[in-house]
Design a protein around this motif. Structure first.
Motif, PDB file in Angstrom:
ATOM      1  N   HIS A   1      -3.466   9.383  -3.172  1.00 39.12           N
ATOM      2  CA  HIS A   1      -3.676   8.067  -2.397  1.00 39.12           C
ATOM      3  C   HIS A   1      -4.418   7.809  -1.098  1.00 39.12           C
ATOM      4  O   HIS A   1      -4.400   6.930  -0.504  1.00 39.12           O
ATOM      5  CB  HIS A   1      -2.552   7.079  -2.332  1.00 39.12           C
ATOM      6  CG  HIS A   1      -1.557   6.838  -3.480  1.00 39.12           C
ATOM      7  ND1 HIS A   1      -0.512   6.364  -3.663  1.00 39.12           N
ATOM      8  CD2 HIS A   1      -2.076   7.153  -4.822  1.00 39.12           C
ATOM      9  CE1 HIS A   1      -0.077   6.234  -4.912  1.00 39.12           C
ATOM     10  NE2 HIS A   1      -1.082   6.811  -5.567  1.00 39.12           N
TER      11      HIS A   1
ATOM     12  N   ASN B   1       0.753  -1.185   0.200  1.00 42.17           N
ATOM     13  CA  ASN B   1       0.174   0.016  -0.011  1.00 42.17           C
ATOM     14  C   ASN B   1       0.694   1.398  -0.066  1.00 42.17           C
ATOM     15  O   ASN B   1       1.716   1.514   0.798  1.00 42.17           O
ATOM     16  CB  ASN B   1      -0.995  -0.117   1.158  1.00 42.17           C
ATOM     17  CG  ASN B   1      -2.197   1.103   1.335  1.00 42.17           C
ATOM     18  OD1 ASN B   1      -2.106   1.818   0.320  1.00 42.17           O
ATOM     19  ND2 ASN B   1      -2.844   1.140   2.103  1.00 42.17           N
TER      20      ASN B   1
ATOM     21  N   ALA C   1      -5.563   3.633  -8.182  1.00 42.18           N
ATOM     22  CA  ALA C   1      -6.172   4.525  -7.176  1.00 42.18           C
ATOM     23  C   ALA C   1      -7.289   5.062  -7.796  1.00 42.18           C
ATOM     24  O   ALA C   1      -8.608   5.514  -7.163  1.00 42.18           O
ATOM     25  CB  ALA C   1      -5.074   5.502  -6.571  1.00 42.18           C
TER      26      ALA C   1
ATOM     27  N   CYS D   1     -12.017  -2.938  -5.493  1.00 39.04           N
ATOM     28  CA  CYS D   1     -10.793  -2.992  -4.539  1.00 39.04           C
ATOM     29  C   CYS D   1     -11.254  -4.585  -3.869  1.00 39.04           C
ATOM     30  O   CYS D   1     -10.194  -5.410  -3.920  1.00 39.04           O
ATOM     31  CB  CYS D   1     -10.759  -2.211  -3.397  1.00 39.04           C
ATOM     32  SG  CYS D   1     -10.025  -0.631  -3.962  1.00 39.04           S
TER      33      CYS D   1
ATOM     34  N   MET E   1      -1.114  -1.392  -4.609  1.00 35.36           N
ATOM     35  CA  MET E   1      -1.912  -0.424  -4.634  1.00 35.36           C
ATOM     36  C   MET E   1      -1.092   0.778  -5.007  1.00 35.36           C
ATOM     37  O   MET E   1      -0.547   1.176  -4.064  1.00 35.36           O
ATOM     38  CB  MET E   1      -2.733  -0.171  -3.146  1.00 35.36           C
ATOM     39  CG  MET E   1      -3.472  -1.367  -2.780  1.00 35.36           C
ATOM     40  SD  MET E   1      -4.227  -1.284  -1.293  1.00 35.36           S
ATOM     41  CE  MET E   1      -5.687  -0.063  -1.709  1.00 35.36           C
TER      42      MET E   1
ATOM     43  N   TRP F   1      -0.170   4.218   0.507  1.00 40.95           N
ATOM     44  CA  TRP F   1      -0.797   5.311   1.177  1.00 40.95           C
ATOM     45  C   TRP F   1       0.046   6.131   1.914  1.00 40.95           C
ATOM     46  O   TRP F   1       1.034   5.640   2.552  1.00 40.95           O
ATOM     47  CB  TRP F   1      -1.792   4.756   2.028  1.00 40.95           C
ATOM     48  CG  TRP F   1      -2.470   5.895   2.739  1.00 40.95           C
ATOM     49  CD1 TRP F   1      -3.393   6.649   2.588  1.00 40.95           C
ATOM     50  CD2 TRP F   1      -2.034   6.193   4.230  1.00 40.95           C
ATOM     51  NE1 TRP F   1      -3.528   7.510   3.896  1.00 40.95           N
ATOM     52  CE2 TRP F   1      -2.765   7.261   4.643  1.00 40.95           C
ATOM     53  CE3 TRP F   1      -1.112   5.710   5.374  1.00 40.95           C
ATOM     54  CZ2 TRP F   1      -2.571   7.918   5.976  1.00 40.95           C
ATOM     55  CZ3 TRP F   1      -0.927   6.138   6.296  1.00 40.95           C
ATOM     56  CH2 TRP F   1      -1.763   7.462   6.774  1.00 40.95           C
TER      57      TRP F   1
ATOM     58  N   ARG G   1      -9.412   2.070   1.607  1.00 41.23           N
ATOM     59  CA  ARG G   1      -9.682   0.836   0.630  1.00 41.23           C
ATOM     60  C   ARG G   1      -8.870  -0.368   0.986  1.00 41.23           C
ATOM     61  O   ARG G   1      -9.395  -1.308   0.380  1.00 41.23           O
ATOM     62  CB  ARG G   1      -9.066   1.416  -0.935  1.00 41.23           C
ATOM     63  CG  ARG G   1      -9.858   2.555  -1.338  1.00 41.23           C
ATOM     64  CD  ARG G   1     -11.236   2.174  -1.974  1.00 41.23           C
ATOM     65  NE  ARG G   1     -11.801   2.831  -2.958  1.00 41.23           N
ATOM     66  CZ  ARG G   1     -12.728   4.428  -2.134  1.00 41.23           C
ATOM     67  NH1 ARG G   1     -12.869   4.566  -0.918  1.00 41.23           N
ATOM     68  NH2 ARG G   1     -12.906   5.272  -3.066  1.00 41.23           N
ATOM     69  N   VAL G   2      -7.776  -0.153   1.474  1.00 36.27           N
ATOM     70  CA  VAL G   2      -7.142  -1.264   1.963  1.00 36.27           C
ATOM     71  C   VAL G   2      -7.798  -2.408   2.741  1.00 36.27           C
ATOM     72  O   VAL G   2      -8.004  -3.625   2.854  1.00 36.27           O
ATOM     73  CB  VAL G   2      -5.808  -1.090   2.658  1.00 36.27           C
ATOM     74  CG1 VAL G   2      -6.222  -0.469   4.250  1.00 36.27           C
ATOM     75  CG2 VAL G   2      -4.697  -2.237   2.607  1.00 36.27           C
TER      76      VAL G   2
ATOM     77  N   GLU H   1      -0.747  -6.276   5.294  1.00 35.82           N
ATOM     78  CA  GLU H   1      -0.549  -4.783   4.582  1.00 35.82           C
ATOM     79  C   GLU H   1       0.791  -4.565   4.837  1.00 35.82           C
ATOM     80  O   GLU H   1       1.277  -4.337   6.048  1.00 35.82           O
ATOM     81  CB  GLU H   1      -1.405  -3.957   5.212  1.00 35.82           C
ATOM     82  CG  GLU H   1      -1.228  -2.424   4.689  1.00 35.82           C
ATOM     83  CD  GLU H   1      -2.254  -1.501   5.107  1.00 35.82           C
ATOM     84  OE1 GLU H   1      -3.101  -1.841   5.950  1.00 35.82           O
ATOM     85  OE2 GLU H   1      -2.007  -0.241   4.957  1.00 35.82           O
TER      86      GLU H   1
ATOM     87  N   SER I   1       5.447   6.155  -0.766  1.00 36.12           N
ATOM     88  CA  SER I   1       4.167   6.908  -1.270  1.00 36.12           C
ATOM     89  C   SER I   1       4.516   7.659  -2.772  1.00 36.12           C
ATOM     90  O   SER I   1       3.612   7.550  -3.537  1.00 36.12           O
ATOM     91  CB  SER I   1       3.469   7.709  -0.397  1.00 36.12           C
ATOM     92  OG  SER I   1       2.049   8.045  -0.812  1.00 36.12           O
TER      93      SER I   1
ATOM     94  N   PHE J   1      -6.547   5.203   0.070  1.00 38.44           N
ATOM     95  CA  PHE J   1      -6.285   3.855   0.128  1.00 38.44           C
ATOM     96  C   PHE J   1      -6.197   3.523   1.604  1.00 38.44           C
ATOM     97  O   PHE J   1      -6.253   2.408   1.873  1.00 38.44           O
ATOM     98  CB  PHE J   1      -4.892   3.623  -0.452  1.00 38.44           C
ATOM     99  CG  PHE J   1      -4.554   3.789  -1.842  1.00 38.44           C
ATOM    100  CD1 PHE J   1      -5.864   3.205  -2.628  1.00 38.44           C
ATOM    101  CD2 PHE J   1      -3.487   3.634  -2.539  1.00 38.44           C
ATOM    102  CE1 PHE J   1      -5.543   2.934  -3.865  1.00 38.44           C
ATOM    103  CE2 PHE J   1      -3.269   3.508  -3.800  1.00 38.44           C
ATOM    104  CZ  PHE J   1      -4.408   3.093  -4.465  1.00 38.44           C
ATOM    105  N   LYS J   2      -6.262   4.456   2.637  1.00 33.41           N
ATOM    106  CA  LYS J   2      -6.383   4.184   4.034  1.00 33.41           C
ATOM    107  C   LYS J   2      -7.485   3.186   4.246  1.00 33.41           C
ATOM    108  O   LYS J   2      -7.583   2.357   5.049  1.00 33.41           O
ATOM    109  CB  LYS J   2      -6.171   5.406   4.874  1.00 33.41           C
ATOM    110  CG  LYS J   2      -6.045   5.013   6.306  1.00 33.41           C
ATOM    111  CD  LYS J   2      -5.883   6.372   6.976  1.00 33.41           C
ATOM    112  CE  LYS J   2      -5.242   6.254   8.365  1.00 33.41           C
ATOM    113  NZ  LYS J   2      -5.059   7.593   9.028  1.00 33.41           N
TER     114      LYS J   2
END
Ligand code: FES
Length: 579
Positions: free
Chosen positions: A60, A51, A150, A237, A124, A53, A66-67, A83, A88, A63-64
Motif C-alpha cells: 500500500h 486509507n 491497490a 483513483c 483503499m 496506508w 494515490r489518496v 482522509e 494497515s 496509497f500515500k
C-alpha cells in the motif's frame, strides 16, 4: 444511471452541520479552524477516504500519493474529502497473522463511518485481509461506498527468471534446502521477487479478493486488474473519487449492490480465476454481513460448474497479474464466463454487471483461456467432509498433483508449529512420501487467528529424494500463493475439541476428492474413548483484544466473523437513536 435521490438537506452530514444550534455551531467552527470556508463543504457530500496506508505495508506504499488522486476526483465532483487512516494489516509484517485483525479492521471501518459526518466512503485496500475487512465494515455501516484496490505489483525478475510472489519463494526455498541455491543467489531472489509497490502478483489472496470485490460490483469496472505502477491506476483513483459523489446523491448503498446474486457472481469468478482458498472464509463472512446465507456448499457447487480459465500462477504455470491486465483483465474474463453469471446485478457505476462487461475483449487466449480450452474443467476448490472434519475442510485440486485425488496413508501428527518445523529438518524422521502430515491447534482459536501454516514444508529427507508434493492437513489456512496437496480449514478445529484433535500418528486417513470425502480409519468406539480422554488446552489470551477474539470468533466454515458483528445478531444494522 439512477436519478438523484438525496438533497443537501437529507445528507447524513447535514445532521452535524445544518442545525442552528450550539453543537452544530461547534462542528462548523472546527471545520473552519482547518482553513475551509463553508462554500467548500456546506451542503456537499462529505466523503471519507479510509486509507490503509502505512510505512510498513509495501503493498500500500503508493496509497500515500494515490489518496491525493482520490481527493482530486471528489473535489472535481463537488464533494468534500476527509482522509481517515485505518489499520494497515501488512501481510508480510504482522504476527502471528493478519487474520487475527481482519475483524478489527471491519469494526474500525464501520465505526469510522458511523461516528463521523460521512455521506459516502472510498475504501483503499488490497493486501489480503484489507479487502474483506473494509467491505465488511462498509456493509454494516450502510452508507454508499466504493472500493479502490491497490493493484498488483510488477512481475518479479531474477537472472532472467520471471518470479511470482510467494509461489516462487516456496519453490526456490526447497531448492535451497536441497543445496541447489547459494546464500548469495538467495539474496538476489529476495531483491527481485518484489520490485514495485502493489500487492502480490500471483493469484494469491490479494488478487483473488480484489477480483471478488469487482465481481460483487463494489469497484469500477476493470479496477482490480490494473498494476499498481500503471498510470491507469492513478486515473482509476480519481474516477473513484468522482463516482462516490454521484453515488451519494443517488443513495446507491452497498445493500443494493451486494445481493445474493452478486455473491454468487463473486464465487463463480473466484473459481474461474483459480482462487486462493482464503476466499472461502472471507466471502462467507462478507456475504453474511450483507445478510445472505452463503456457505461451503455454494463454493463446492460453483467449482463443479465453472472451469479455471485464468492461466495465472499458482494454478496456472506461466503468467502473472500483469499479464492478466494486458490480456484484458477481469472484465474480459467475466465476459468469457457471462453464461455463468447473473448479468442484472447492480454495481457502483449505477449500471449492471452485464452492461459493464459488454464488449470486453480477451487479447491473449493463453492467459485468459476459452472455457473449451480451460486450464481445469472443474476443481478450483473442493470441500471435503467426513468423520475427521464433520463441518468440512477444503483443498485446491488445481494446485496439487493428481495422484493425491485418491489416497490412503498414515498420519504423522504435530500438535504445534515449532515441533513440526524442527522435525521436518531431521534426516531420521520416520516419514515416507505416502504419509499425510498433520498440523493441528492452528485454527481460528488455536493458531490463534488461523495462520497461513497450511502448506507444511515437505520433510527435508524427502526433498533430497526429489519429493515435491505430499498430502498435508491442518486446521490452518494457506497463502493463496501456496500450492500442493494441502487440506485446510478443518472444522471444527482441534483446539476446541473437534475430532481432528483425536488423530494419532500411524492412524490411516483416506481422501477421495471426486467423492468429496475424507475419513479417519478408526472405529467410532475408539474415537469416543479418545474424546473422553481429551482435555481442553489452556486459553491463548487472558486479556485485551485477543481475549475478546477468543470469546467471539466463529469457525472457518462460518467465515470467522465475530458472533456479535453478524447481521443477524441483535438489532438490525442501522444507527442507534442516540446519535
Ligand atoms: Fe500484501 Fe501479498 S503481502 S498482498
Amino acid at each position: 444511471m439512477t436519478s438523484r435521490k438525496k438533497t443537501p438537506e437529507t445528507l447524513r452530514s447535514a445532521r452535524w452541520f445544518a442545525p442552528d444550534d450550539l453543537r452544530s455551531s461547534g462542528h462548523r467552527s472546527r471545520i473552519m479552524q482547518m482553513g475551509y470556508s463553508p462554500d467548500e463543504w456546506l451542503d456537499r457530500p462529505i466523503i471519507a477516504i479510509i486509507n490503509t496506508w502505512s510505512d510498513i505495508n509495501p503493498c500500500h506504499s503508493h496509497f500515500k500519493q494515490r489518496v491525493d488522486d482520490v481527493k482530486r476526483g471528489i473535489l472535481q465532483a463537488g464533494g468534500f474529502p476527509i482522509e481517515l487512516p485505518a489499520i494497515s494489516l501488512s501481510e508480510s509484517a504482522v504476527k502471528p497473522t493478519t487474520m487475527l485483525y481482519r475483524n478489527m479492521l471491519a469494526m474500525e471501518a464501520e465505526e469510522l463511518i458511523r461516528s463521523h459526518p460521512i455521506d459516502g466512503a472510498v475504501l483503499m485496500g488490497g493486501c489480503d485481509k484489507t479487502t474483506p475487512g473494509l467491505l465488511m465494515g462498509a456493509s454494516s455501516a450502510g452508507v454508499p461506498a466504493i472500493y479502490v484496490p491497490a493493484g498488483p505489483m510488477l512481475r518479479g525478475n531474477w537472472k532472467g527468471n520471471v518470479l511470482g510472489s510467494g509461489s516462487d519463494a516456496w519453490k526456490f526455498w526447497d531448492e535451497r534446502r536441497a543445496g541447489n541455491i547459494s546464500k548469495t543467489e538467495w539474496i538476489g531472489i529476495e531483491g527481485g521477487i518484489a520490485r514495485s509497490h502493489g500487492t502480490c502478483m500471483t493469484m494469491g489472496t490479494a488478487s483473488t479478493m480484489t477480483a471478488i470485490a469487482e465481481a460483487i460490483g463494489m469497484t469500477l469496472p476493470g479496477a482490480s486488474s490494473i498494476p499498481a505502477a500503471d498510470a491507469n491506476h492513478i486515473r482509476m483513483c480519481s474516477e473513484a473519487g468522482r463516482r462516490i459523489v454521484g453515488m451519494v446523491w443517488e443513495d446507491l448503498t452497498p445493500q443494493q449492490i451486494q445481493t445474493r446474486a452478486s455473491f454468487e457472481n463473486a464465487i463463480a469468478v473466484a473459481m474461474a480465476m483459480g482462487c486462493s482458498t482464503n476466499a472461502i472464509i472471507h466471502v462467507i463472512a462478507m456475504a453474511r454481513r450483507a445478510g445472505h446465507d452463503i456457505g461451503l456448499a455454494d463454493f463446492d457447487a460453483a467449482s463443479r460448474r465453472v472451469p479455471v480459465i485464468a492461466n495465472i500462477r499458482p494454478s496456472g504455470d506461466k503468467y502473472l497479474m500483469e499479464d492478466f491486465f494486458y490480456a484484458g483483465g477481469l472484465p474480459a474474463l467475466m465476459n468469457r464466463i457471462s453464461d455463468k453469471l447473473h448479468l442484472d446485478t447492480l454495481t457502483v457505476t449505477g449500471r449492471t454487471l452485464g452492461e459493464n462487461i459488454a464488449g470486453a475483449e480477451v487479447y491473449n487466449d493463453d492467459v485468459i483461456r476459452t472455457t473449451e480450452n480451460a486450464l481445469y474443467q472443474e476443481g478450483a476448490l473442493a470441500v471435503l467432509k467426513g468423520n475427521i472434519a464433520p463441518d468440512g475442510c477444503v483443498i485446491k485440486p488445481s494446485a496439487c498433483e493428481k495422484r493425491f485425488f485418491r489416497h490412503t496413508g498414515p498420519a504423522l501428527v504435530f500438535d504445534d508449529y515449532p515441533s513440526m518445523k524442527e522435525a521436518v529438518e531431521r534426516d531420521d524422521l520416520d516419514v515416507t512420501a505416502d504419509h499425510i502430515l498433520i498440523l493441528r491447534n492452528a485454527g481460528p482459536q488455536g493458531g490463534p487467528g488461523m495462520p497461513e501454516w497450511g502448506m507444511l514444508p515437505i520433510p527435508k529427507k524427502l526433498v533430497k529424494q526429489g519429493v515435491r508434493d505430499m498430502l498435508r492437513m491442518s486446521d490452518a489456512r494457506m497463502s493463496g500463493t501456496s500450492y500442493g496437496a494441502c487440506i485446510l480449514h478443518v472444522s471444527p478445529e482441534a483446539y476446541i475439541g473437534g475430532p481432528f484433535a483425536l488423530v494419532r500418528t500411524g492412524d490411516m486417513i483416506s481422501v477421495d476428492i471426486d467423492r468429496r470425502s475424507i475419513h479417519l480409519e478408526v472405529s467410532d468406539q475408539e474415537l469416543a474413548r479418545r474424546q473422553a480422554e481429551w482435555t481442553p488446552p489452556p486459553p491463548r489470551f487472558e486479556r485485551g483484544y485477543g481475549w475478546m477474539f477468543s470469546k467471539h470468533i466463529r469457525q472457518a466454515n462460518d467465515g470467522c466473523d465475530f458472533d456479535f458483528l453478524q447481521t443477524d445478531f441483535g438489532a438490525p444494522t442501522g444507527e442507534p437513536s442516540i446519535y
